[in-house]
Design a protein around this motif. Structure first.
Motif, PDB file in Angstrom:
ATOM      1  N   THR A 140       0.867  -1.171   0.000  1.00 29.10           N
ATOM      2  CA  THR A 140       0.000   0.000   0.000  1.00 29.10           C
ATOM      3  C   THR A 140       0.905   1.222   0.000  1.00 29.10           C
ATOM      4  O   THR A 140       1.768   1.363   0.873  1.00 29.10           O
ATOM      5  CB  THR A 140      -0.908   0.015   1.243  1.00 29.10           C
ATOM      6  N   GLU A 142       1.681   5.285  -0.003  1.00 26.01           N
ATOM      7  CA  GLU A 142       1.247   6.646   0.326  1.00 26.01           C
ATOM      8  C   GLU A 142       2.341   7.609  -0.110  1.00 26.01           C
ATOM      9  O   GLU A 142       3.524   7.380   0.164  1.00 26.01           O
ATOM     10  CB  GLU A 142       0.984   6.791   1.829  1.00 26.01           C
ATOM     11  N   GLU A 144       3.513  11.791  -0.674  1.00 21.09           N
ATOM     12  CA  GLU A 144       3.350  13.228  -0.457  1.00 21.09           C
ATOM     13  C   GLU A 144       4.300  13.964  -1.401  1.00 21.09           C
ATOM     14  O   GLU A 144       5.500  13.702  -1.399  1.00 21.09           O
ATOM     15  CB  GLU A 144       3.667  13.600   0.990  1.00 21.09           C
TER      16      GLU A 144
END
Length: 460
Positions: A140, A142, A144
């Motif tokens: 998974t 993520e 930024e």
């Protein structure tokens, strides 16, 4: 450059044994371009984090460089994750990267809950490429995005990202993925690349690179676009690809579902379900090429039986098992068998799994499947996974009403699975519960659905 690795496996401080670095000490490793420090900002029974802090000497990078001195000094090289981090991983965590642990070898071969963060990643290809590289491996992701200058947001975003990976995998797999893919994201290396790099790529890409949807891009960038090296590496990967995915690649199911990492998510779900139930012996019915069997053998299961009707698939599974450590190989039995015939060899096992197999049966043979599994073998726990037909509407390449695989005889909606499973459970003396696998859509549900049966007359 900062890379952290966190686990919530209990006891979490076992991470120190896996990385061969004591949580109560700071370890420093001298490198040709700087120093790598390993330290633990947190270390408790429930959560442990190891940090790899890489201090690159920017003067050393340009000391002997001729030409444009100012251009050499104005560089992001000391501050973004790249091939420098790969070298630091191999030097600081070399034993863990090789999958070895003197004190916790069984744990080193076991998939555990892991989270990795890379504070700044050089990403030529941006967020999209980062996801295409890591998500097919079961992570998974993520991300930024980092502004060029926080004081001047009007300047826009650069090519740097903050990256976080979460998943259930071995520590060796995590390190191998970072080792190979960080330089691929950067599309550069700080050292000369020759034929020896092919061996590094194939060694650290073993078991995942050959089936990766971006394998050609990974190979090309890792080898710095040197055509002769890229060609040689792909030629060596091709036989592995043929063995690993011959059956599914022809039908297209693998390509359809790969962006969702469903294959990896299904296996992780099954492993976790078996672990939570305290299973010791298990049969994977319709085991195919043995991916799940191999993963279970690496964990603490005492006996793992792989059953399939396809002789070629079992042959490939055997080759996969042969690569496991001896203690894992001893736990595995591969046998030819059918899902619809009673098999005395399966009696007495704690659990049975049937992962994306039931939909390959003719509907009129489901009763025989029930009797062979729930009456004759009668394990304490049964895990069945199958596609959710409702989710097919979200696959843009799938025609309306079409099935995901040319060999599927049916695909059930969530209601249809529940109706069959509740009926089978009632008829055969089991309780049943249901779970989604993969990202859930508010209307169409998850791409894969699972039914977990527990025998009423005894615990799993």
């Amino acid at each position: 450059m900062l890379v952290t690795i966190t686990t919530t496996h209990v006891p979490a401080t076992d991470l120190g044994y896996l990385l061969h670095k004591h949580p109560e000490r700071v370890t420093s490793v001298d490198l040709s371009f700087g120093v790598a420090h390993v330290l633990y900002p947190e270390a408790s029974e429930s959560r442990c984090t190891a940090a790899l802090l890489l201090d690159v000497d920017p003067i050393g990078l340009v000391r002997d460089r001729e030409g444009e001195p100012l251009a050499a000094y104005v560089s992001d090289r000391p501050y973004v994750a790249s091939s420098f981090v790969s070298v630091a991983i191999s030097r600081a965590f070399g034993t863990a990267l090789g999958g070895r642990s003197k004190e916790r070898q069984e744990l080193a071969e076991r998939a555990i809950a892991l989270e990795a963060t890379v504070s700044v990643v050089a990403a030529r290809g941006g967020e999209s490429l980062a996801r295409r590289l890591f998500e097919p491996l079961g992570w998974t992701v993520e991300i930024e995005r980092i502004a060029l200058d926080e004081l001047h947001p009007e300047w826009g975003e650069g090519r740097a990202l903050r990256l976080a990976l979460r998943g259930t995998q071995t520590v060796a797999s995590l390190l191998a993925h970072l080792y190979v893919l960080l330089p691929v994201l950067d599309d550069d290396k700080h050292y000369w690349v020759d034929a020896a790099e092919i061996d590094k790529l194939l060694r650290h890409g073993e078991g995942w690179l050959e089936a990766h949807p971006e394998r050609e891009l990974v190979t090309r960038r890792y080898l710095r676009h040197q055509r002769s090296l890229v060609r040689a590496a792909l030629e060596r990967l091709e036989p592995l690809l043929d063995e690993e995915s011959e059956a599914r690649a022809a039908a297209g199911e693998d390509a359809l579902e790969r962006p969702l990492s469903l294959d990896a998510r299904r296996r992780a779900f099954v492993r976790e379900t078996l672990r939570e139930a305290g299973v010791r012996t298990v049969a994977d019915l319709g085991c195919g090429e043995g991916k799940l069997v191999a993963e279970l053998a690496k964990e603490r299961f005492e006996r793992v039986v792989g059953v399939d009707v396809n002789a070629r698939a079992l042959e490939i599974a055997g080759e996969r098992i042969a690569k496991l450590p001896e203690h894992a190989r001893r736990r595995v039995e591969l046998m030819t068998g059918s899902l619809v015939y009673r098999d005395a060899r399966l009696v007495g096992l704690d659990a049975a799994t049937c992962v994306e197999v039931i939909e390959h049966l003719e509907p009129e043979r489901l009763d025989a499947f029930e009797r062979a599994l729930f009456v004759a073998a009668r394990p304490g726990l049964v895990v069945v996974t199958t596609p959710n037909r409702e989710h097919n509407a979200l696959f843009p390449s799938l025609a309306h009403g079409a099935l995901r695989h040319s060999d599927h005889r049916f695909e059930w909606t969530r209601a249809e699975l529940e109706a069959w499973a509740r009926g089978a459970a009632e008829r055969r003396g089991y309780d049943v519960r249901f779970a989604p696998i993969g990202d859930e859509h508010p209307e169409h549900g998850a791409p894969t659905q699972a039914a977990i049966f527990t025998r009423k007359d005894g615990a799993a």
